[in-house]
Design a protein around this motif. Sequence first.
Motif, PDB file in Angstrom:
ATOM      1  N   GLU A  43     -48.727  15.569 -33.033  1.00 17.52           N
ATOM      2  CA  GLU A  43     -49.597  16.671 -32.591  1.00 17.52           C
ATOM      3  C   GLU A  43     -50.011  17.557 -33.758  1.00 17.52           C
ATOM      4  N   ARG A  44     -49.143  17.681 -34.754  1.00 16.22           N
ATOM      5  CA  ARG A  44     -49.430  18.535 -35.908  1.00 16.22           C
ATOM      6  C   ARG A  44     -50.185  17.804 -37.003  1.00 16.22           C
ATOM      7  N   GLY A  45     -50.547  16.558 -36.742  1.00 13.93           N
ATOM      8  CA  GLY A  45     -51.404  15.839 -37.665  1.00 13.93           C
ATOM      9  C   GLY A  45     -50.714  15.010 -38.732  1.00 13.93           C
ATOM     10  N   TYR A  68     -42.254   3.322 -30.850  1.00 17.09           N
ATOM     11  CA  TYR A  68     -42.848   4.573 -30.370  1.00 17.09           C
ATOM     12  C   TYR A  68     -43.657   5.231 -31.486  1.00 17.09           C
ATOM     13  N   ALA A  69     -43.072   5.299 -32.683  1.00 24.24           N
ATOM     14  CA  ALA A  69     -43.774   5.894 -33.830  1.00 24.24           C
ATOM     15  C   ALA A  69     -45.027   5.085 -34.169  1.00 24.24           C
ATOM     16  N   HIS A  70     -44.920   3.775 -34.084  1.00 21.43           N
ATOM     17  CA  HIS A  70     -46.076   2.909 -34.354  1.00 21.43           C
ATOM     18  C   HIS A  70     -47.182   3.170 -33.333  1.00 21.43           C
ATOM     19  N   LYS A  71     -46.794   3.272 -32.067  1.00 19.13           N
ATOM     20  CA  LYS A  71     -47.764   3.526 -30.987  1.00 19.13           C
ATOM     21  C   LYS A  71     -48.435   4.891 -31.168  1.00 19.13           C
ATOM     22  N   LYS A  72     -47.712   5.838 -31.727  1.00 18.07           N
ATOM     23  CA  LYS A  72     -48.257   7.175 -31.973  1.00 18.07           C
ATOM     24  C   LYS A  72     -49.281   7.172 -33.106  1.00 18.07           C
ATOM     25  N   GLY A  73     -49.345   6.072 -33.850  1.00  9.20           N
ATOM     26  CA  GLY A  73     -50.349   5.949 -34.895  1.00  9.20           C
ATOM     27  C   GLY A  73     -49.895   6.332 -36.292  1.00  9.20           C
ATOM     28  N   PHE A  74     -48.606   6.573 -36.474  1.00  6.20           N
ATOM     29  CA  PHE A  74     -48.123   6.887 -37.811  1.00  6.20           C
ATOM     30  C   PHE A  74     -48.292   5.678 -38.731  1.00  6.20           C
ATOM     31  N   ILE A  75     -48.567   5.947 -39.984  1.00  2.15           N
ATOM     32  CA  ILE A  75     -48.553   4.914 -41.011  1.00  2.15           C
ATOM     33  C   ILE A  75     -47.126   4.910 -41.546  1.00  2.15           C
ATOM     34  N   LEU A  76     -46.398   3.859 -41.206  1.00  2.00           N
ATOM     35  CA  LEU A  76     -44.948   3.837 -41.374  1.00  2.00           C
ATOM     36  C   LEU A  76     -44.481   3.127 -42.640  1.00  2.00           C
TER      37      LEU A  76
END
Length: 179
Positions: A43-45, A68-76
Motif C-alpha cells: 500500500e505504501r508503494g 503472497y508477496a509475489h501476488k502482491k507484485g513485489f520484485i523479490l
Amino acid sequence: MLEITQSCTLKCTHCYIGDARWKRDPQELKTQEAKALLDVLAERGTVFLWVTGGEPLVRPDFRELWAYAHKKGFILTLFTNATLFNPEMMTFLKQHAPRLIEVSIYGSNQAVYERVSGVAGSFTRFCRGIEALRASGLPWDLKTVILQDTAGDLDAMRALAREWGVEFRTTGTIRASQG
C-alpha cells in the motif's frame, strides 16, 4: 528488506543472531501478521523486497508468504544459504519467480565451508542445493563474507562462480536488520 525468521540451518561463526537461530523467536511474526505487513508495504508503494533470515526457507509457511508477496507484485530477491533447496522448491520458486536468488557461500570445499558454517554435512547440502538451483534456470549469484577462515579461499570460491556462470561478490561488513 524483510527478515522473516532468525532460525537457520547453520551456525556460522560470523552470525550476529547467535544462539537465537536455534530457537523459535516468540516475537517472530505469525503468518497473518507477516501478510498484514506485506499489505502495508504494498500500500505504501514498496516495489523491491529482499526476503532474508536466518534462513528464510526454515519457516514452515515460507511458500505461503513468498507466494503472497509475489501476488502482491513485489520484485523479490531471496537471500539464502541454499541448504534447503531441492527440485520441489525450485519448481515452486519458478512458479513465483524472484528477480534474483543471492546465495551465501562459506567455502569452496568441505573443510573451509564447515569450519565457517559450524555444521557437519552442510557443505554436501549446499552442493545439492546448488545443483537444484542450477538445474532450475532461475537467476542467482554467490556472495561471501571475508573472514579469516575464508580469506585464503576467495580465489577458489571465485573460480566456482566462474564455473557455474554466476557473479561472485564479497563483503567485509555484516549488519543486523534494523527493526
